[in-house]
Structures are given as C-alpha cells and as structure tokens.
Enzyme design. Structure first.
Site: not given
Ligand code: NAP
Ligand code: GLV
Length: 313
Positions: A228, A276
């Site tokens: 993000r 994005h």
């Molecule tokens: P997720 O499964 O919720 O994983 C988030 C990770 O971040 C977890 O390991 C969490 O730690 C860690 N985290 C959160 N807050 C933290 C903090 N304050 N300090 C240290 N670590 C922290 O999320 P996800 O499905 O992997 O997705 C991650 C992000 O990718 C989404 O929220 C979204 O913003 C982004 N995204 C972007 C795109 C794009 O096209 N650019 C597409 C999809 C997603 P814990 O494991 O300990 O909870």
């Molecule tokens: C894209 O940015 C997503 O959060 O899936």
C-alpha cells in the site's frame, strides 16, 4: 427468515466484470449494485465492497457480513461510520496470492540480475557485464509474513535465495529467518539486499518506512512496495535514492493513486512504476470464495478470514 440479498459497492466501473461471476456463484441470491439497487435497504444482508464511500455501509441495518473485493481491508476500516457489529471479511484467494508471488518474483529477479541497469545500458548501446552474486548470497527480506508474504517467501526460497521475513508475531517457517516486532525491524532491514513490502496499511504501519528506517538498509539495497502507498515515506525514499542508500525501487502503490502526473517518481531513472496491478482480484474465483463464506454464515457458522477490529487487518 428472508432470503439473503447482496449489494456490490464500488466507486469505479468494476461491477460489470463481477456481475456474471456473482450470478454464477450465488444462484439463489439477489445481487444488486450500489447506488441503483440500494432500496429497500433493510433487506440487504451482504455487501461486497471496494473503497465504499464513508457512511454508505451504515445505511444497511440488515448486514451480516462485509466482504472486501481485495486482500486489503484498510479501505473499509477507513470509514468512520462503519457498523461495529458486522464482520469485515478479507479476501484470501489462491489466484490472487499466486499473482502477487509472480509480481514479487519478477521484480526480485529484475533487481537481482540488474536488469534495470542493462535496460539503461541498452539505451546507450553499452555492452558491459555487471557482476551478480549467486542467489544464495542475495538476501531478500519480506515485510509481512501473512498470506501473501509467506507464499512469496517460500517461492523465493525455492529459487535459492536467502530469505528472511518480518511480522508482528514471531513465525517459525523452515528455511526462512523470521524477525518480529518493532524492536527487531532495524536488524531485519540491515539484512535485506532486496526488501519487499507486503504489509497491510494500518495506523501502526502507516509511514513505517521513513528516513530513519530506510537508513537501516544496506547501501544500494532495492525496495519493492507491492502493499500500500502510505507505508513508505515517498520523500524519504526519493532522498534515499538520491544519496544511494537505495539503489532501485519498484513501486506498485502510492500515497496518491493514480500517481500524479508531476510526481518525481515518474521520471526517476531508478524507479519502476506499475499502476497497482501486483495482484488483481479475479471475480470468478473471488465470487466462489465469497459464496462459500455466505453459505457458512447462512448455516450458522463463523465466516473464514474475518479481519481483526483491534489490529485493523
Ligand atoms: P495478511 O495475511 O493479513 O498478512 C499481513 C502480515 O503483515 C502479517 O504477517 C502480519 O503479522 C504483518 N503485520 C501487520 N501489521 C504489522 C506490524 N505492525 N508489524 C509487523 N508486522 C505486521 O495480509 P495479506 O493477505 O498477506 O496482504 C497484505 C497486504 O497486501 C494487504 O493488506 C494489501 O494492502 C496488500 N495487497 C496489495 C495488492 C496489490 O495489488 N498491490 C494486492 C493484494 C494485497 P502477523 O502475521 O503477526 O499478524
Ligand atoms: C489490492 O490492492 C488488494 O488489497 O487486494
């Protein structure tokens, strides 16, 4: 009990791509699109949303769940009038996870194999070999070892890289050096030749990669932000690119999107920009996942992947 019905809320033009997928995955459920299908509001039991305008979700008193179109839920928690009692459900979809790992692997390999420098050499018709260490000597660090970060970390490990990860809670993942908590962030960053940001945007992570944190990276490190905008301080990143702390950056997300025409990133020779697109939700697979979760709720079970109201991800 009234039949479930669903409203799709988005400010952009994505509904025509979702409509057939929702009709196919949810044959028994009436599907409407906001704002046209908003009335009668009380009968609407589910919402699928992407950046819902603030206050809109509060108009539907019968909601049993709010589903995010994407993995991130920051766009939902940003609503100050978000109904407090309704679960907010993340999208966890292996199609999306696979796409994100493709993006991460692609751009890690570009930095590892110095492709941006060869692109620049080609422009100048320069034939020069640049040294490149073996993958095992290239240290990749993933910020965020959640659904997306862990998949990318495992795939990079399978390619032979030295992989570390940083998360809020400590992980125990074979072959991956795991760091956790704010106190371990400087040491983690110091170990990253290529840092990949896959964190959610929350009050704790906003502006996390500021000048002070970027200064922990080794000189010449690469940064990939596919999570993000707002997690990386853009001014600090530009300064780190100028002073050589950061050798190159690949950025998919920005504080303001679309990236303003006059932003310095557009013209920066060591910045790669994508709009994005690191992982774009596939409506067909996402609709099936949402349908399975609705089935759970209608059967009296808790939906899978509810976002935490405390942690906001
Ligand atoms: P997720 O499964 O919720 O994983 C988030 C990770 O971040 C977890 O390991 C969490 O730690 C860690 N985290 C959160 N807050 C933290 C903090 N304050 N300090 C240290 N670590 C922290 O999320 P996800 O499905 O992997 O997705 C991650 C992000 O990718 C989404 O929220 C979204 O913003 C982004 N995204 C972007 C795109 C794009 O096209 N650019 C597409 C999809 C997603 P814990 O494991 O300990 O909870
Ligand atoms: C894209 O940015 C997503 O959060 O899936």
């Amino acid at each position: 009990m009234p039949a479930p019905s669903l409203i799709f809320i988005s400010r952009d033009d994505r509904y025509p791509r979702w409509h057939p997928a929702l009709e196919a995955a949810l044959p028994g459920i009436e599907v409407r699109c906001w704002p046209d299908g908003e009335e009668p509001r009380a009968g609407i039991t589910y919402a699928i949303v992407w950046h819902p305008p603030h206050g809109v979700l509060a108009r539907f008193p019968g909601l049993k769940a709010i589903f995010s179109v994407g993995a991130g839920v920051d766009h939902i928690f940003a609503d100050p009038e978000l109904p407090q009692h309704v679960p907010v459900v993340r999208l966890v979809d292996e199609t999306l996870t696979g796409q994100m790992s493709e993006y991460v692997v692609l751009h890690v390999l570009r930095h590892h194999r110095r492709q941006p420098e060869y692109d620049a050499q080609q422009t100048d018709r320069v034939w020069r070999v640049l040294p490149c260490p073996p993958a095992a000597d290239r240290r990749i660090g993933i910020l965020g070892l959640g659904v997306l970060g862990l998949d990318a970390a495992r795939k990079l490990k399978a390619l032979g890289f030295s992989v570390a990860g940083w998360s809020r809670s400590k992980k125990d993942e074979p072959g991956i050096e795991c760091y956790s908590g704010r106190e371990e962030l400087p040491a983690f960053l110091a170990s990253c030749d290529i840092a990949v940001c896959l964190l959610p945007r929350t009050p704790e992570t906003r502006g996390l990669l500021d000048a002070q944190m970027l200064a922990h990276l080794p000189w010449g490190a690469a940064l990939i932000n596919a999570a993000r905008g707002g997690l990386v301080d853009e001014e600090a990143l530009l300064a780190a690119l100028e002073n050589g702390r950061i050798g190159g950056a690949t950025l998919d997300v920005f504080a303001a999107e679309p990236l303003p025409q006059d932003h310095l990133f557009w013209r920066h020779p060591r910045v790669t920009i994508t709009p994005h697109i690191a992982a774009i939700t596939n409506p067909a697979s996402a609709a099936r996942i949402i349908a399975a979760n609705i089935e759970r709720i209608e059967a009296g079970q808790t939906p899978l992947h509810i976002a935490s109201r405390d942690r906001l991800y």
